[in-house]
Write a protein that holds these residues in place. Structure first.
Motif, mmCIF file in Angstrom:
data_model
loop_
_atom_site.group_PDB
_atom_site.id
_atom_site.type_symbol
_atom_site.label_atom_id
_atom_site.label_comp_id
_atom_site.label_asym_id
_atom_site.label_seq_id
_atom_site.Cartn_x
_atom_site.Cartn_y
_atom_site.Cartn_z
ATOM 1 N N ARG A 155 -2.606 2.403 5.316
ATOM 2 C CA ARG A 155 -3.283 2.076 6.575
ATOM 3 C C ARG A 155 -2.314 2.415 7.713
ATOM 4 O O ARG A 155 -1.321 1.711 7.944
ATOM 5 C CB ARG A 155 -3.668 0.604 6.593
ATOM 6 C CG ARG A 155 -4.634 0.216 7.714
ATOM 7 C CD ARG A 155 -4.969 -1.266 7.635
ATOM 8 N NE ARG A 155 -5.626 -1.596 6.394
ATOM 9 C CZ ARG A 155 -6.928 -1.510 6.173
ATOM 10 N NH1 ARG A 155 -7.713 -1.065 7.144
ATOM 11 N NH2 ARG A 155 -7.443 -1.836 5.010
ATOM 12 N N PHE A 156 -2.606 3.519 8.398
ATOM 13 C CA PHE A 156 -1.735 3.991 9.482
ATOM 14 C C PHE A 156 -2.239 3.442 10.812
ATOM 15 O O PHE A 156 -3.411 3.604 11.161
ATOM 16 C CB PHE A 156 -1.751 5.524 9.554
ATOM 17 C CG PHE A 156 -1.354 6.209 8.271
ATOM 18 C CD1 PHE A 156 -0.020 6.465 7.991
ATOM 19 C CD2 PHE A 156 -2.309 6.599 7.348
ATOM 20 C CE1 PHE A 156 0.345 7.105 6.811
ATOM 21 C CE2 PHE A 156 -1.968 7.239 6.175
ATOM 22 C CZ PHE A 156 -0.633 7.489 5.899
ATOM 23 N N GLU A 157 -1.348 2.798 11.542
ATOM 24 C CA GLU A 157 -1.738 2.259 12.845
ATOM 25 C C GLU A 157 -0.484 2.079 13.703
ATOM 26 O O GLU A 157 0.518 1.517 13.239
ATOM 27 C CB GLU A 157 -2.449 0.914 12.661
ATOM 28 C CG GLU A 157 -3.226 0.469 13.874
ATOM 29 C CD GLU A 157 -4.170 -0.695 13.561
ATOM 30 O OE1 GLU A 157 -5.011 -0.997 14.416
ATOM 31 O OE2 GLU A 157 -4.070 -1.298 12.470
ATOM 32 N N GLY A 158 -0.549 2.605 14.939
ATOM 33 C CA GLY A 158 0.561 2.442 15.873
ATOM 34 C C GLY A 158 1.850 3.077 15.419
ATOM 35 O O GLY A 158 2.940 2.637 15.797
ATOM 36 N N GLY A 159 1.753 4.112 14.565
ATOM 37 C CA GLY A 159 2.941 4.841 14.145
ATOM 38 C C GLY A 159 3.612 4.299 12.897
ATOM 39 O O GLY A 159 4.685 4.784 12.511
ATOM 40 N N ILE A 160 2.998 3.286 12.283
ATOM 41 C CA ILE A 160 3.574 2.769 11.037
ATOM 42 C C ILE A 160 2.498 2.755 9.944
ATOM 43 O O ILE A 160 1.300 2.854 10.227
ATOM 44 C CB ILE A 160 4.162 1.339 11.206
ATOM 45 C CG1 ILE A 160 3.075 0.362 11.640
ATOM 46 C CG2 ILE A 160 5.326 1.348 12.172
ATOM 47 C CD1 ILE A 160 3.545 -1.071 11.692
ATOM 48 N N CYS A 161 2.940 2.641 8.701
ATOM 49 C CA CYS A 161 2.009 2.592 7.574
ATOM 50 C C CYS A 161 2.159 1.262 6.851
ATOM 51 O O CYS A 161 3.268 0.723 6.739
ATOM 52 C CB CYS A 161 2.268 3.745 6.595
ATOM 53 S SG CYS A 161 1.167 3.716 5.153
ATOM 54 N N SER A 162 1.063 0.757 6.349
ATOM 55 C CA SER A 162 1.059 -0.528 5.642
ATOM 56 C C SER A 162 1.950 -0.519 4.405
ATOM 57 O O SER A 162 2.383 -1.570 3.936
ATOM 58 C CB SER A 162 -0.372 -0.898 5.223
ATOM 59 O OG SER A 162 -0.919 0.113 4.379
ATOM 60 N N CYS A 163 2.254 0.678 3.868
ATOM 61 C CA CYS A 163 3.091 0.753 2.665
ATOM 62 C C CYS A 163 4.575 0.641 2.988
ATOM 63 O O CYS A 163 5.416 0.612 2.074
ATOM 64 C CB CYS A 163 2.834 2.059 1.915
ATOM 65 S SG CYS A 163 3.584 3.514 2.683
ATOM 66 N N ASN A 164 4.880 0.586 4.295
ATOM 67 C CA ASN A 164 6.286 0.529 4.731
ATOM 68 C C ASN A 164 7.113 1.678 4.154
ATOM 69 O O ASN A 164 8.291 1.518 3.814
ATOM 70 C CB ASN A 164 6.916 -0.816 4.347
ATOM 71 C CG ASN A 164 6.291 -1.979 5.080
ATOM 72 O OD1 ASN A 164 6.070 -1.903 6.292
ATOM 73 N ND2 ASN A 164 5.955 -3.040 4.364
ATOM 74 N N ASP A 165 6.471 2.831 4.038
ATOM 75 C CA ASP A 165 7.106 4.048 3.521
ATOM 76 C C ASP A 165 7.614 3.870 2.093
ATOM 77 O O ASP A 165 8.575 4.521 1.670
ATOM 78 C CB ASP A 165 8.268 4.496 4.421
ATOM 79 C CG ASP A 165 7.786 4.848 5.816
ATOM 80 O OD1 ASP A 165 6.578 5.145 5.957
ATOM 81 O OD2 ASP A 165 8.579 4.805 6.758
ATOM 82 N N TYR A 166 6.944 2.999 1.341
ATOM 83 C CA TYR A 166 7.378 2.717 -0.028
ATOM 84 C C TYR A 166 6.163 2.883 -0.936
ATOM 85 O O TYR A 166 5.422 1.955 -1.175
ATOM 86 C CB TYR A 166 7.918 1.287 -0.112
ATOM 87 C CG TYR A 166 8.745 1.019 -1.345
ATOM 88 C CD1 TYR A 166 10.125 1.170 -1.320
ATOM 89 C CD2 TYR A 166 8.143 0.644 -2.539
ATOM 90 C CE1 TYR A 166 10.896 0.927 -2.445
ATOM 91 C CE2 TYR A 166 8.904 0.406 -3.670
ATOM 92 C CZ TYR A 166 10.266 0.550 -3.616
ATOM 93 O OH TYR A 166 11.022 0.319 -4.737
ATOM 94 N N TRP A 167 5.978 4.123 -1.399
ATOM 95 C CA TRP A 167 4.810 4.365 -2.258
ATOM 96 C C TRP A 167 5.111 5.374 -3.339
ATOM 97 O O TRP A 167 4.328 5.651 -4.178
ATOM 98 C CB TRP A 167 3.612 4.798 -1.413
ATOM 99 C CG TRP A 167 3.530 6.256 -1.119
ATOM 100 C CD1 TRP A 167 2.684 7.152 -1.732
ATOM 101 C CD2 TRP A 167 4.261 7.035 -0.163
ATOM 102 N NE1 TRP A 167 2.853 8.423 -1.216
ATOM 103 C CE2 TRP A 167 3.815 8.374 -0.261
ATOM 104 C CE3 TRP A 167 5.265 6.736 0.754
ATOM 105 C CZ2 TRP A 167 4.320 9.395 0.536
ATOM 106 C CZ3 TRP A 167 5.760 7.741 1.547
ATOM 107 C CH2 TRP A 167 5.307 9.057 1.435
#
Length: 572
Positions: free
Chosen positions: A560-572
């Motif tokens: 979920r990308f929003e405001g320049g960040i992703c819900s996965c915290n770049d850990y996928w």
């Protein structure tokens, strides 16, 4: 009278009353009567007392087709499929001709065993001997052929049968869903309703996975709403399918609401919710639900641990994930399978503990399969450990030499090292073996219509507008300092690498979504493969640049990308 009593006891699950009826039959000398004994075989099978039922059957002096059917149906009911098929074969060897009831009982067992030859033999037997082709037989054949991927045969049987009911429609829809033909399943579901057939809870539970796979939230919500309005019983299977559908359409809150409203829950329901949290990167919630299910008196099973350990892995919860794995044997007396070891390797690997992951594999008490080595290989690719990645890739290919993904990852490793000759040799091997890599495909739903794209897809009627939007996105990304990482591209020319990365299918879907979706409406994209690191970085920036929420479900999880960040915290 006793036979009727026994059948009623079976229906009511009244084990004590059934045994009492059995005792009366023995006392007055009626247990050798074929009808009484057959009723008792049926009763004990339904109670799960399989060995008692078998012994009763063997004692019947003059068996008939009805008694054989009771035995076969009982084995199938208890999912003792090899025994069911064996009894069916033995019955014929002894000269008993099967009838329609026999076939309805044995076909599900044949499908579960995976013996398509036996299934085809049964189908030919029916055609050759002119059996009564009733609805139950047709539905069983549709299910059997569908299970083995013979959808053309299944559909022909379905179309040729004139007396279809909702069960027939459900059987064909389920066959499509099982084989991943989700668009056809949805098309058939809509056609079913157009012709006046009302879907049951079973039909809806069968079609919801298609909505989930296509990420068709609108249709899924419509099906849910219509079902509630028409008084369809929200049973365990239906409610669990709803939880799964909402979760896979990116709506974890709605999935939770459905779960909370369920009056009863079983281990499958809890697993669906734990898996939902894992898909959305909520590892702490998954672990909390793992503990909560036990407080509610539900014991975890093998699938529970796959979902929980995987959720920990995707959230970077190394200690918790490994503790969960170790508890399988220590606390729950469950013997870990290779799929659990693969999850544990993933826990180490995603966190960058590659040496520990490799040592863990070496210490395994069972032989690692390609999935275990594949987990290590994927981690090596993420963390760019070429040396260990080659070891993992070669091990995985040795165990599963026809798997295109392992060739691609090894080719990527050679490319990253600049070993173009080795990479080319692998491509030649793939060509000789006719091993084809699955093409990356991304889909987006606009106005109820699903639009799918592959890399460099020029076929869409609005391609000109899409391409113009893509160029605009790339320019804005460059202005923000975006620089693509070309280290894993398979082409030597840097310019060509950049252009190919910009033409990935998810980029095309994003451009189309920005063109068609009004501001404020989330853009939902599905991809059949893992999103690449470059596109992940680009989507983060695009969500900030355009002020849009972008939801992508790739092969593994949600982003979920929003405001320049992703819900996965770049850990996928």
């Amino acid at each position: 009278m006793l036979s009727t009593d026994s059948l009623a006891c079976g229906a009511l699950s009244a084990i004590d009353e059934g045994r009492e009826a059995h005792g009366r039959a023995v006392k007055i000398g009626l247990v050798s009567d074929v009808y009484i004994s057959t009723a008792l075989v049926d009763f004990y099978m339904k109670m799960g007392e399989v060995e008692v039922a078998r012994q009763l059957f063997e004692r019947i002096p003059l068996k008939n087709i009805v008694s054989w059917n009771a035995l076969i149906a009982g084995y199938s009911y208890n999912e003792l499929d090899l025994k069911a098929v064996g009894a069916f074969q033995r019955m014929q060897e002894l000269g008993f001709e099967p009838n329609s009831s026999t076939l309805v009982s044995v076909l599900p067992a044949v499908a579960r065993v995976g013996n398509y030859e036996e299934g085809r033999h049964i189908h030919k037997l029916m055609e050759g001997k002119g059996f009564d082709i009733n609805e139950s037989v047709i539905n069983s054949l549709i299910t059997m052929h569908g299970k083995f991927g013979e959808l053309d045969i299944a559909y022909r049987l379905f179309e040729d049968f004139q007396e279809k009911t909702d069960v027939s429609w459900t059987a064909m829809i389920s066959a499509y869903v099982q084989q991943g033909e989700f668009a056809k399943a949805l098309e058939l579901f809509l056609r079913m309703q157009a012709l006046g057939f009302k879907p049951t809870a079973v039909t809806i539970a069968s079609i919801l996975p298609a909505c989930a796979n296509k990420m068709d939230l609108k249709l899924g919500m419509k099906i849910h709403g219509c079902s509630t309005k028409n008084g369809v019983n929200l049973d365990l299977v239906f409610s669990t399918a709803l939880v799964d559908m909402y979760a896979k359409c990116g709506c974890i809150v709605e999935a939770r609401h459905v779960f909370d409203d369920m009056p009863d829950r079983n281990v499958i329901s809890w697993n669906a919710m734990i898996n939902a949290f894992g898909l959305h990167g909520q590892g702490k919630d998954a672990l909390e639900w793992f503990n909560l299910m036990q407080l509610n008196g539900v014991q975890p099973n093998s699938s529970t641990f796959v979902s929980t350990i995987s959720a920990c892995s995707h959230a970077g919860m190394v200690v918790e994930g490994l503790k969960c794995f170790e508890s399988m044997n220590n606390e729950y007396n469950l013997v870990p399978e290779t799929k659990h070891y693969a999850c544990a390797v993933d826990v180490f690997g995603r966190a960058g503990h590659l040496k520990e992951a490799h040592d863990f594999i070496k210490r395994m008490p069972i032989e690692p399969d390609d999935g275990v080595w594949g987990s290590l290989l994927g981690a090596c690719r993420i963390h760019k450990d070429m040396k260990l990645g080659k070891i993992a890739a070669l091990k995985a290919l040795e165990l599963k030499p026809e798997e295109p993904g392992y060739y691609i990852l090894l080719t990527n490793i050679y490319a990253a090292e600049g070993k173009w000759e080795d990479a080319q040799k692998l491509r030649v091997i793939m060509k000789k073996k006719k091993i084809v890599k699955e093409a990356g495909q991304s889909s987006i739903e606009i106005g109820g219509i699903s639009h799918s794209f592959v890399m460099g897809d020029f076929r869409h009627p609005e391609w000109g507008k899409i391409y113009k939007k893509m160029r605009e996105i790339e320019e804005k990304l460059e202005e923000e300092g975006y620089v693509p990482d070309t280290s894993f591209s398979l082409h030597e020319e840097e310019v060509e690498k950049d252009e190919r990365l910009a033409m990935h299918s998810e980029r095309i879907a994003l451009a189309f979504g920005l063109l068609k979706k009004s501001n404020g409406i989330p853009i939902r994209i599905t991809k059949n493969l893992r999103v690449c690191g470059n596109c992940h970085s680009a989507f983060k920036l695009a969500s900030r640049i355009y002020g849009r929420e972008i939801v992508m479900r790739d092969l593994n999880r949600f982003h979920r990308f929003e405001g320049g960040i992703c819900s996965c915290n770049d850990y996928w």
